[in-house]
Design a protein around this motif. Structure first.
Motif, PDB file in Angstrom:
ATOM      1  N   ALA A 269      -0.358 -55.661  88.521  1.00 16.99           N
ATOM      2  CA  ALA A 269       0.963 -56.101  88.970  1.00 16.99           C
ATOM      3  C   ALA A 269       1.702 -56.830  87.857  1.00 16.99           C
ATOM      4  O   ALA A 269       2.926 -56.793  87.794  1.00 16.99           O
ATOM      5  N   ARG A 270       0.969 -57.481  86.968  1.00 16.51           N
ATOM      6  CA  ARG A 270       1.612 -58.153  85.832  1.00 16.51           C
ATOM      7  C   ARG A 270       2.294 -57.152  84.908  1.00 16.51           C
ATOM      8  O   ARG A 270       3.310 -57.454  84.304  1.00 16.51           O
ATOM      9  N   GLN A 271       1.724 -55.970  84.794  1.00 15.61           N
ATOM     10  CA  GLN A 271       2.291 -54.954  83.916  1.00 15.61           C
ATOM     11  C   GLN A 271       3.497 -54.272  84.547  1.00 15.61           C
ATOM     12  O   GLN A 271       4.473 -53.967  83.872  1.00 15.61           O
ATOM     13  N   THR A 272       3.433 -54.023  85.841  1.00 17.02           N
ATOM     14  CA  THR A 272       4.509 -53.289  86.506  1.00 17.02           C
ATOM     15  C   THR A 272       5.585 -54.199  87.072  1.00 17.02           C
ATOM     16  O   THR A 272       6.706 -53.766  87.273  1.00 17.02           O
ATOM     17  N   GLY A 273       5.238 -55.451  87.363  1.00 13.81           N
ATOM     18  CA  GLY A 273       6.208 -56.387  87.918  1.00 13.81           C
ATOM     19  C   GLY A 273       6.367 -56.308  89.414  1.00 13.81           C
ATOM     20  O   GLY A 273       7.319 -56.870  89.965  1.00 13.81           O
ATOM     21  N   THR A 274       5.468 -55.638  90.097  1.00 15.26           N
ATOM     22  CA  THR A 274       5.578 -55.533  91.552  1.00 15.26           C
ATOM     23  C   THR A 274       5.009 -56.779  92.218  1.00 15.26           C
ATOM     24  O   THR A 274       4.143 -57.456  91.674  1.00 15.26           O
ATOM     25  N   CYS A 275       5.509 -57.068  93.419  1.00 15.89           N
ATOM     26  CA  CYS A 275       4.999 -58.212  94.166  1.00 15.89           C
ATOM     27  C   CYS A 275       3.655 -57.843  94.803  1.00 15.89           C
ATOM     28  O   CYS A 275       3.219 -56.694  94.753  1.00 15.89           O
ATOM     29  N   ARG A 276       3.035 -58.808  95.422  1.00 15.30           N
ATOM     30  CA  ARG A 276       1.703 -58.591  95.991  1.00 15.30           C
ATOM     31  C   ARG A 276       1.726 -57.553  97.104  1.00 15.30           C
ATOM     32  O   ARG A 276       0.863 -56.682  97.187  1.00 15.30           O
ATOM     33  N   ARG A 277       2.722 -57.625  97.968  1.00 14.94           N
ATOM     34  CA  ARG A 277       2.821 -56.697  99.101  1.00 14.94           C
ATOM     35  C   ARG A 277       2.959 -55.257  98.628  1.00 14.94           C
ATOM     36  O   ARG A 277       2.237 -54.361  99.056  1.00 14.94           O
ATOM     37  N   HIS A 278       3.883 -55.027  97.705  1.00 15.36           N
ATOM     38  CA  HIS A 278       4.116 -53.669  97.242  1.00 15.36           C
ATOM     39  C   HIS A 278       3.020 -53.173  96.307  1.00 15.36           C
ATOM     40  O   HIS A 278       2.759 -51.969  96.238  1.00 15.36           O
ATOM     41  N   GLN A 279       2.364 -54.088  95.589  1.00 19.39           N
ATOM     42  CA  GLN A 279       1.248 -53.677  94.740  1.00 19.39           C
ATOM     43  C   GLN A 279       0.092 -53.160  95.592  1.00 19.39           C
ATOM     44  O   GLN A 279      -0.526 -52.147  95.263  1.00 19.39           O
ATOM     45  N   SER A 280      -0.183 -53.828  96.702  1.00 16.45           N
ATOM     46  CA  SER A 280      -1.284 -53.366  97.563  1.00 16.45           C
ATOM     47  C   SER A 280      -0.928 -52.055  98.256  1.00 16.45           C
ATOM     48  O   SER A 280      -1.780 -51.176  98.401  1.00 16.45           O
ATOM     49  N   ARG A 281       0.331 -51.898  98.647  1.00 12.01           N
ATOM     50  CA  ARG A 281       0.751 -50.632  99.251  1.00 12.01           C
ATOM     51  C   ARG A 281       0.720 -49.499  98.234  1.00 12.01           C
ATOM     52  O   ARG A 281       0.388 -48.358  98.572  1.00 12.01           O
ATOM     53  N   MET A 282       1.083 -49.815  96.999  1.00 10.88           N
ATOM     54  CA  MET A 282       1.048 -48.811  95.933  1.00 10.88           C
ATOM     55  C   MET A 282      -0.398 -48.387  95.655  1.00 10.88           C
ATOM     56  O   MET A 282      -0.685 -47.196  95.523  1.00 10.88           O
ATOM     57  N   ALA A 283      -1.299 -49.347  95.587  1.00  7.39           N
ATOM     58  CA  ALA A 283      -2.708 -49.022  95.343  1.00  7.39           C
ATOM     59  C   ALA A 283      -3.275 -48.177  96.477  1.00  7.39           C
ATOM     60  O   ALA A 283      -4.023 -47.227  96.248  1.00  7.39           O
ATOM     61  N   GLN A 284      -2.906 -48.502  97.698  1.00  9.75           N
ATOM     62  CA  GLN A 284      -3.379 -47.726  98.851  1.00  9.75           C
ATOM     63  C   GLN A 284      -2.851 -46.297  98.802  1.00  9.75           C
ATOM     64  O   GLN A 284      -3.580 -45.341  99.077  1.00  9.75           O
ATOM     65  N   ALA A 285      -1.584 -46.134  98.418  1.00  3.01           N
ATOM     66  CA  ALA A 285      -1.001 -44.795  98.321  1.00  3.01           C
ATOM     67  C   ALA A 285      -1.651 -43.995  97.198  1.00  3.01           C
ATOM     68  O   ALA A 285      -1.889 -42.790  97.336  1.00  3.01           O
ATOM     69  N   ILE A 286      -1.962 -44.645  96.087  1.00  5.91           N
ATOM     70  CA  ILE A 286      -2.629 -43.964  94.968  1.00  5.91           C
ATOM     71  C   ILE A 286      -4.017 -43.503  95.387  1.00  5.91           C
ATOM     72  O   ILE A 286      -4.441 -42.380  95.092  1.00  5.91           O
ATOM     73  N   LYS A 287      -4.728 -44.356  96.108  1.00  7.23           N
ATOM     74  CA  LYS A 287      -6.070 -43.986  96.560  1.00  7.23           C
ATOM     75  C   LYS A 287      -6.029 -42.836  97.560  1.00  7.23           C
ATOM     76  O   LYS A 287      -6.892 -41.952  97.545  1.00  7.23           O
ATOM     77  N   ARG A 288      -5.021 -42.821  98.418  1.00  7.90           N
ATOM     78  CA  ARG A 288      -4.874 -41.694  99.350  1.00  7.90           C
ATOM     79  C   ARG A 288      -4.546 -40.411  98.616  1.00  7.90           C
ATOM     80  O   ARG A 288      -5.065 -39.343  98.950  1.00  7.90           O
ATOM     81  N   ALA A 289      -3.674 -40.501  97.613  1.00 10.28           N
ATOM     82  CA  ALA A 289      -3.313 -39.312  96.844  1.00 10.28           C
ATOM     83  C   ALA A 289      -4.516 -38.781  96.069  1.00 10.28           C
ATOM     84  O   ALA A 289      -4.678 -37.566  95.920  1.00 10.28           O
ATOM     85  N   ARG A 290      -5.366 -39.661  95.593  1.00 13.08           N
ATOM     86  CA  ARG A 290      -6.593 -39.215  94.922  1.00 13.08           C
ATOM     87  C   ARG A 290      -7.521 -38.518  95.903  1.00 13.08           C
ATOM     88  O   ARG A 290      -8.133 -37.499  95.576  1.00 13.08           O
ATOM     89  N   GLU A 291      -7.623 -39.060  97.099  1.00  8.57           N
ATOM     90  CA  GLU A 291      -8.484 -38.468  98.127  1.00  8.57           C
ATOM     91  C   GLU A 291      -7.990 -37.078  98.524  1.00  8.57           C
ATOM     92  O   GLU A 291      -8.785 -36.181  98.793  1.00  8.57           O
ATOM     93  N   MET A 292      -6.677 -36.881  98.531  1.00  9.86           N
ATOM     94  CA  MET A 292      -6.084 -35.588  98.871  1.00  9.86           C
ATOM     95  C   MET A 292      -6.016 -34.648  97.675  1.00  9.86           C
ATOM     96  O   MET A 292      -5.457 -33.560  97.788  1.00  9.86           O
ATOM     97  N   ALA A 293      -6.513 -35.080  96.534  1.00 10.32           N
ATOM     98  CA  ALA A 293      -6.546 -34.297  95.286  1.00 10.32           C
ATOM     99  C   ALA A 293      -5.138 -34.056  94.738  1.00 10.32           C
ATOM    100  O   ALA A 293      -4.885 -33.067  94.066  1.00 10.32           O
ATOM    101  N   LEU A 294      -4.218 -34.984  95.002  1.00 10.66           N
ATOM    102  CA  LEU A 294      -2.889 -34.892  94.411  1.00 10.66           C
ATOM    103  C   LEU A 294      -2.850 -35.610  93.063  1.00 10.66           C
ATOM    104  O   LEU A 294      -2.041 -35.273  92.200  1.00 10.66           O
ATOM    105  N   LEU A 295      -3.701 -36.600  92.895  1.00  4.60           N
ATOM    106  CA  LEU A 295      -3.840 -37.336  91.636  1.00  4.60           C
ATOM    107  C   LEU A 295      -5.287 -37.286  91.192  1.00  4.60           C
ATOM    108  O   LEU A 295      -6.200 -37.312  92.030  1.00  4.60           O
ATOM    109  N   PRO A 296      -5.545 -37.263  89.887  1.00 11.48           N
ATOM    110  CA  PRO A 296      -6.930 -37.265  89.416  1.00 11.48           C
ATOM    111  C   PRO A 296      -7.526 -38.682  89.453  1.00 11.48           C
ATOM    112  O   PRO A 296      -6.800 -39.666  89.333  1.00 11.48           O
TER     113      PRO A 296
END
Length: 89
Positions: A58-85
């Motif tokens: 979050a220090r690198q991107t500048g996102t707040c805690r709420r949106h950083q956790s939502r972003m991480a959750q979305a990234i993990k879901r996209a990895r699970e669906m094989a949309l992201l490596p």
């Protein structure tokens, strides 16, 4: 002299930290509803992943805690669906 030292250690009084950098602002909080965090939005998620496939801090991107956790959750879901490596070669 003393006031200068105190001002130096106070932190982000004028939106800057002690080293003279501007404090980063969460782009999701400033643009209400403009950018929706979704696991299917690969372009948005890709900007929060470094070249090795890891989630940026979050220090690198500048996102707040709420949106950083939502972003991480979305990234993990996209990895699970094989949309992201998980990793890069």
């Amino acid at each position: 002299m003393r006031e200068q030292r105190e001002r130096r250690y106070r932190g982000d009084r004028d939106g800057r930290d002690g080293r003279g950098r501007k404090k980063k602002v969460c782009r999701f909080c400033t643009q209400r509803g403009a950018a929706v965090i979704d696991y299917k939005n690969i372009q948005l998620l890709g900007s929060f992943i470094d070249e090795r496939g890891r989630i940026k801090k979050a220090r690198q991107t500048g996102t707040c805690r709420r949106h950083q956790s939502r972003m991480a959750q979305a990234i993990k879901r996209a990895r699970e669906m094989a949309l992201l490596p998980y990793t890069t070669d």
